[in-house]
Write an enzyme that holds these catalytic residues in place. Structure first.
Site, PDB file in Angstrom:
ATOM      1  N   CYS A   1      60.907  51.523  29.540  1.00  0.00           N
ATOM      2  CA  CYS A   1      59.781  51.505  28.744  1.00  0.00           C
ATOM      3  C   CYS A   1      59.943  50.790  27.443  1.00  0.00           C
ATOM      4  O   CYS A   1      58.828  50.235  26.921  1.00  0.00           O
ATOM      5  CB  CYS A   1      59.479  52.968  28.174  1.00  0.00           C
ATOM      6  SG  CYS A   1      59.218  54.129  29.617  1.00  0.00           S
TER       7      CYS A   1
ATOM      8  N   CYS B   1      58.378  48.868  35.055  1.00  0.00           N
ATOM      9  CA  CYS B   1      57.958  50.219  35.538  1.00  0.00           C
ATOM     10  C   CYS B   1      58.380  50.611  36.729  1.00  0.00           C
ATOM     11  O   CYS B   1      57.451  50.837  37.661  1.00  0.00           O
ATOM     12  CB  CYS B   1      56.461  50.140  35.262  1.00  0.00           C
ATOM     13  SG  CYS B   1      55.810  51.870  35.235  1.00  0.00           S
TER      14      CYS B   1
ATOM     15  N   GLY C   1      60.946  40.657  60.412  1.00  0.00           N
ATOM     16  CA  GLY C   1      60.605  42.142  60.859  1.00  0.00           C
ATOM     17  C   GLY C   1      58.921  42.265  60.881  1.00  0.00           C
ATOM     18  O   GLY C   1      58.206  41.285  60.423  1.00  0.00           O
TER      19      GLY C   1
ATOM     20  N   GLU D   1      51.013  36.809  51.173  1.00  0.00           N
ATOM     21  CA  GLU D   1      50.771  38.390  51.005  1.00  0.00           C
ATOM     22  C   GLU D   1      51.050  38.965  52.354  1.00  0.00           C
ATOM     23  O   GLU D   1      51.787  40.379  52.060  1.00  0.00           O
ATOM     24  CB  GLU D   1      49.209  38.679  50.670  1.00  0.00           C
ATOM     25  CG  GLU D   1      48.799  38.258  49.308  1.00  0.00           C
ATOM     26  CD  GLU D   1      49.812  39.299  48.213  1.00  0.00           C
ATOM     27  OE1 GLU D   1      50.412  39.979  48.439  1.00  0.00           O
ATOM     28  OE2 GLU D   1      49.900  38.482  46.770  1.00  0.00           O
TER      29      GLU D   1
ATOM     30  N   ARG E   1      52.841  31.094  43.935  1.00  0.00           N
ATOM     31  CA  ARG E   1      52.225  31.217  42.727  1.00  0.00           C
ATOM     32  C   ARG E   1      51.937  29.998  42.058  1.00  0.00           C
ATOM     33  O   ARG E   1      51.292  29.595  40.864  1.00  0.00           O
ATOM     34  CB  ARG E   1      53.006  32.011  41.635  1.00  0.00           C
ATOM     35  CG  ARG E   1      52.765  33.596  41.941  1.00  0.00           C
ATOM     36  CD  ARG E   1      53.490  34.493  40.813  1.00  0.00           C
ATOM     37  NE  ARG E   1      53.251  35.876  40.829  1.00  0.00           N
ATOM     38  CZ  ARG E   1      54.004  36.749  40.310  1.00  0.00           C
ATOM     39  NH1 ARG E   1      54.885  36.438  39.500  1.00  0.00           N
ATOM     40  NH2 ARG E   1      53.405  38.072  40.406  1.00  0.00           N
TER      41      ARG E   1
END
Length: 341
Positions: free
Chosen positions: A197, A190, A79, A35, A23
């Protein structure tokens, strides 16, 4: 500032985002590597692999010119080794077709080997600021709750529906911060079970929370067939050397490992080995069982020690084994054997 889903999420992300080395850059090559590594792997596990990989192959050209075995060695333990093979092939393709520069259009990126819609969307939005959705499991879960969607998110038609929703939410907003905000929100707040929440920056817009269904949604029912496989795995030695072979195409392709057969007896193993390699084995001892779980299969490896009366051409000392890319499953076998020895 107008209070809406996009502004609330982007503001929250800019203040609270998790810090990772990938980042700290807009370099599409570095973002691509991160990614691919992050597929099926936790961020904490990826960090040291990513750092070593980028330090070794800081340009696409260096990666393209490296041997596949060197790439596998840096990948060892991460992996899903087909990912490593694909990025090596893709680096060579980029050098041949894009002069070593990572492509800059969604279509060209999506056409690269090993890259699907999520990865292409993530690279385009993070590196290039394009308004492309990046739909992963976190995003499917968040949008399902946000809009109280009762459709099964494991289905392609539901994923397309959610992709369209995100595409519309991105229009006119910082796509990089929005997409990464969804990633972080799903990872920290989430979450699949017991969503927090009370800490959510977009809870005011969440229809699932409004109707008390945030602990029910999303609906995610996958039809996965999981195989349980039993192997006789042979630790075959000559003096202080170990016989290891390089796997052919398929699972664990090009990685080194011990010979194993899906048989019910070590004596049948000896017969099969002699038939294939034209060398007799002597059975020495049994060393227990090691289990290794893949996504769609589990290996139960029953470890037996055999000896050869003559060396074979792919035998390695322990220090040599540390220099070749060995599958995680068979590293487990070796460690177990050495501990039991």
């Amino acid at each position: 500032m107008q209070k809406n889903i996009q502004n609330n999420l982007i503001t929250w992300y800019n203040k609270n985002h998790r810090h990772f080395p990938w980042r700290e850059t807009k370099n599409p090559y570095y973002i691509w590597i991160s990614e691919i590594m992050l597929q099926q792997t936790t961020t904490e596990a990826v960090i040291p692999y990513y750092t070593r990989f980028i330090e070794t192959f800081d340009t696409i050209d260096k990666l393209a010119k490296a041997s596949l075995e060197d790439v596998y060695k840096l990948w060892e333990g991460l992996g899903y080794y087909r990912r490593a093979k694909h990025i090596h092939e893709t680096a060579q393709f980029i050098c041949e077709n894009f002069h070593g520069q990572f492509p800059a259009t969604y279509k060209d990126i999506l056409n690269l080997k090993g890259i699907g819609p999520y990865t292409a969307g993530a690279i385009c939005s993070i590196a290039y600021g394009m308004s492309t959705p990046a739909i992963d499991g976190n995003v499917l879960r968040i949008i399902s709750r946000l809009y109280a969607l009762t459709d099964n998110i494991a289905l392609t038609k539901t994923q397309k529906k959610i992709s369209q929703i995100v595409s519309e939410l991105l229009i006119g907003y910082d796509a990089s911060s929005f997409n990464q905000g969804l990633m972080d929100l799903g990872a920290t707040i989430c979450r699949p079970l017991n969503p927090q929440c009370q800490n959510c920056p977009i809870a005011a817009f969440c229809k699932a929370k409004e109707i008390g269904q945030q602990k029910v949604l999303p609906i995610s029912i996958k039809n996965i067939k999981h195989k349980e496989l039993n192997y006789i795995t042979g630790i075959i030695t000559y003096q202080d050397q170990y016989l290891m072979i390089q796997n052919p195409a398929g699972l664990l392709e090009n990685l080194y490992g011990f010979i194993q057969y899906e048989l019910e007896s070590p004596y049948r193993f000896m017969e099969e080995f002699e038939k294939q390699y034209h060398l007799p084995l002597s059975l020495v001892s049994y060393h227990g069982q090691v289990k290794h779980v893949f996504t769609h299969r589990t290996w139960h490896m029953h470890i037996y020690h055999f000896t050869l009366s003559h060396p074979y051409n792919t035998m390695y000392h322990l220090e040599d084994i540390s220099q070749i890319p060995v599958s995680t499953a068979h590293l487990k076998v070796l460690k177990h054997y050495l501990k039991q020895k």
